[in-house]
Design an enzyme around this catalytic site. Sequence first.
Site, PDB file in Angstrom:
ATOM      1  CB  ALA A 172     -12.798   8.469  -1.042  1.00 38.93           C
ATOM      2  CB  VAL A 173      -8.787   4.440   1.334  1.00 38.44           C
ATOM      3  CG1 VAL A 173      -7.897   4.158   2.533  1.00 38.44           C
ATOM      4  CG2 VAL A 173      -9.747   3.287   1.093  1.00 38.44           C
ATOM      5  CG  ASN A 203      -4.570   5.660  -9.024  1.00 35.70           C
ATOM      6  OD1 ASN A 203      -5.519   5.153  -8.429  1.00 35.70           O
ATOM      7  ND2 ASN A 203      -3.504   6.103  -8.397  1.00 35.70           N
ATOM      8  CG  ASN A 230      -0.452   6.842  -5.880  1.00 33.54           C
ATOM      9  OD1 ASN A 230      -0.990   7.288  -6.894  1.00 33.54           O
ATOM     10  ND2 ASN A 230      -1.121   6.542  -4.789  1.00 33.54           N
ATOM     11  CE  LYS A 259      -3.732   2.031   2.809  1.00 32.36           C
ATOM     12  NZ  LYS A 259      -4.455   2.608   1.666  1.00 32.36           N
ATOM     13  N   GLY A 318      -6.499  -5.362  -9.208  1.00 33.37           N
ATOM     14  CA  GLY A 318      -6.864  -4.504  -8.089  1.00 33.37           C
ATOM     15  C   GLY A 318      -8.149  -4.931  -7.422  1.00 33.37           C
ATOM     16  CB  CYS A 335      -3.897   9.061  -4.810  1.00 34.56           C
ATOM     17  SG  CYS A 335      -5.286   8.633  -3.733  1.00 34.56           S
ATOM     18  CG  LEU A 385      -3.023   7.998  -0.566  1.00 30.24           C
ATOM     19  CD1 LEU A 385      -1.913   8.927  -1.085  1.00 30.24           C
ATOM     20  CD2 LEU A 385      -2.943   6.654  -1.272  1.00 30.24           C
ATOM     21  N   GLY A 393      -6.782  -1.924 -14.467  1.00 27.82           N
ATOM     22  CA  GLY A 393      -8.099  -1.293 -14.545  1.00 27.82           C
ATOM     23  C   GLY A 393      -9.131  -2.359 -14.850  1.00 27.82           C
TER      24      GLY A 393
END
Lengths: 74, 328
Positions: free
Chosen positions: B87-88, B217, B152, B62, B290, B155, B90, B268
């Site tokens: 919508a974690v 992403n 990344n 992660k 994912g 995001c 990060l 994706g």
Amino acid sequence: MACGSGACHGCVVPTREGYLRVCVDGPVFALDLLGSGVDQTGGGADERGTDASTDAGARGAGLAPDGAKPQVTQ
Amino acid sequence: VTQPGALTQPGAPAPDLAVTLAGLRLEHPILNASGTFDALETARHYGPEALAPFPFSAYVPKTVTLEPRDGNPPPRLTETAAGMINAVGLQNPGIEAYLDDLPLLAFVPVPVLVNIGGRRPGDYLEVLRRVEARLAAAGAAGSPRVAGYELNVSCPNVGRGGLAIGTEPGETARLTAAARALTKRLLIVKLTPNVTDVVAVARAAAEAGADALSLVNTVRALVLDPRTLTPFLGNRTGGLSGPAIKPVALRMVWELAGALDTPIIGMGGIACGRDVLEFVACGATAVAVGAANFSGPDAPRRIVAELRAELVSRGLPDLAAVRGRALA
């Protein structure tokens, strides 16, 4: 809940130790642990108070002062 | 789980799933997408046998950021038609705690790609510096095999209004060049689909020294609470993933592969072996799974087995035989 195994951090609840995962840190939590010890803006300590203009801003979770966020289960 | 060669016609050699990604040899093309699979938690939850053999050919933990991040307020995700939105934000313990735990990943038998996030370019670089320093100090013993980094820059759930560094070719180039100067390891830049011209950002990253590009992403999206008709997620907007975005991702991989020679990790909505083959046909060297990981720990092994069966049924000896076919 997406993964149910601790990977996705999707099922968190606010606690005094930050957002904890229901799936692996719970599902049972000590009552005195529950409550908001987390930054409602999404950032870390360095970003607190600087983040109000972002998407993650003042709306908050169910704990937001304005109470605008409904608690919904699906 | 299908054994190697089990579906092969008598006399025909088993198809070769191995790929080489910018010099990194992988046993098969399937990585995990960052944030959708946790090796330690999987071992704890399902037992070590869930990781033997290890289901992915490289492991992408992660996203880690310089400082700890609480992440976004819940609700953080929900299912959508043919996919999910998250919508974690990060959530992670920050680089110091991450590095302290890194030896726990020593059991991972595949290359590890450290995924780095941040709000400012300097944050990414400091994280990279600290990883390099810790690896240099620790030596090979007791550390996982950190083969490289995935930046990344894409995001959608952090930063100002969902804008990421990866929406700007100039910003992407500057960060990539600075990161390139800090490491000899594999440098991957993870691109966002939330741009008008993905090739411009990709070219900027490649020319600045990225060894490979990963895309896509999640797609910025919105889900409403059906009762109140207000945004459902704590962060209001989120990132869409899963099979719903596969055609978008395929188109972007296809565009990129047609414009650049830089190796691509396509992702994706990959949920089955044929999806992998489609990304490879669009020019991807490797792929990442994912959202499909959320169906259970067996998903990647099933997809590898299906990919092998696809090659057998089509009489293809390896992935090179189909790579880029859609570009013609």
